[in-house]
Scaffold this motif. Structure first.
Motif, short mmCIF file in Angstrom:
data_model
loop_
_atom_site.label_atom_id
_atom_site.label_comp_id
_atom_site.label_asym_id
_atom_site.label_seq_id
_atom_site.Cartn_x
_atom_site.Cartn_y
_atom_site.Cartn_z
N ASP A 58 0.87 -1.16 0.00
CA ASP A 58 0.00 0.00 0.00
C ASP A 58 0.91 1.22 0.00
O ASP A 58 1.99 1.20 0.60
CB ASP A 58 -0.88 0.03 1.26
N GLU A 59 0.48 2.26 -0.69
CA GLU A 59 1.18 3.55 -0.65
C GLU A 59 2.65 3.45 -1.06
O GLU A 59 3.51 4.12 -0.49
CB GLU A 59 1.07 4.18 0.73
N HIS A 82 9.37 3.43 -0.41
CA HIS A 82 8.65 3.48 0.86
C HIS A 82 7.23 3.00 0.61
O HIS A 82 6.63 3.36 -0.40
CB HIS A 82 8.58 4.91 1.40
N GLY A 83 6.72 2.21 1.53
CA GLY A 83 5.35 1.75 1.41
C GLY A 83 4.91 1.07 2.68
O GLY A 83 5.58 1.14 3.72
N VAL A 84 3.80 0.38 2.58
CA VAL A 84 3.27 -0.38 3.70
C VAL A 84 3.09 -1.81 3.21
O VAL A 84 2.46 -2.05 2.18
CB VAL A 84 1.91 0.20 4.17
N GLN A 86 1.87 -5.55 4.55
CA GLN A 86 1.14 -6.29 5.59
C GLN A 86 0.92 -5.43 6.82
O GLN A 86 1.12 -5.85 7.96
CB GLN A 86 1.87 -7.59 5.94
N GLY A 87 0.54 -4.18 6.60
CA GLY A 87 0.20 -3.27 7.69
C GLY A 87 1.38 -2.61 8.37
O GLY A 87 1.19 -1.80 9.28
N GLU A 88 2.59 -2.93 7.96
CA GLU A 88 3.79 -2.37 8.59
C GLU A 88 4.56 -1.51 7.60
O GLU A 88 4.65 -1.83 6.41
CB GLU A 88 4.73 -3.51 9.06
N PRO A 89 5.16 -0.41 8.07
CA PRO A 89 5.98 0.41 7.18
C PRO A 89 7.14 -0.41 6.61
O PRO A 89 7.72 -1.25 7.31
CB PRO A 89 6.52 1.52 8.09
N ALA A 90 7.44 -0.16 5.35
CA ALA A 90 8.53 -0.88 4.68
C ALA A 90 9.36 0.13 3.89
O ALA A 90 8.83 1.08 3.32
CB ALA A 90 7.97 -1.93 3.74
#
Length: 121
Positions: A58-59, A82-84, A86-90
């Motif tokens: 996501d994002e 940069h993204g999300v 599985q619900g965690e920032p990556a």
């Protein structure tokens, strides 16, 4: 050219990926990933791989960290994403090396960190 590659293809509108890819790479384009030489052939396969990677997050956004550096028909750059996941920032980084024919890319080699390493299961 690299601006179109990163910002239009990798950050652009998913609904327009096939058209964007066709404008950025040649019909005989070959994309190479680590351990997967010639994984991608042509703009449609490139669009499919970009879509698959982007839809994992996501994002997701990509930004240039270094470059692009141009020498002859080669373009190199380092990027950060940069993204999300599985619900965690990556966040992950990679390096692109592309060969062009003047107005479109013909070959691509990438080395990137595993964006899912350390992600929750």
């Amino acid at each position: 050219m690299y601006d179109r590659w990163l910002h239009e293809l990798w950050n652009g509108d998913l609904a327009k990926l096939e058209a964007i890819a066709a404008g950025v790479v040649t019909a005989d384009f070959v994309g190479n990933w680590p351990g997967r030489p010639a994984l991608v052939r042509g703009p449609d396969q490139l669009a499919a791989v970009v879509r698959q990677g982007r839809e994992m997050f996501d994002e997701l956004t990509f930004d240039v960290e270094v470059g692009p550096v141009v020498q002859g028909d080669l373009v190199a750059a380092r990027w950060v994403a940069h993204g999300v996941y599985q619900g965690e920032p990556a966040r992950f980084r990679g390096h692109d090396l592309l060969r062009h024919d003047g107005d479109r890319f013909t070959e691509y080699w990438v080395i990137a960190e595993d964006p899912t390493a350390g992600a929750p299961s």
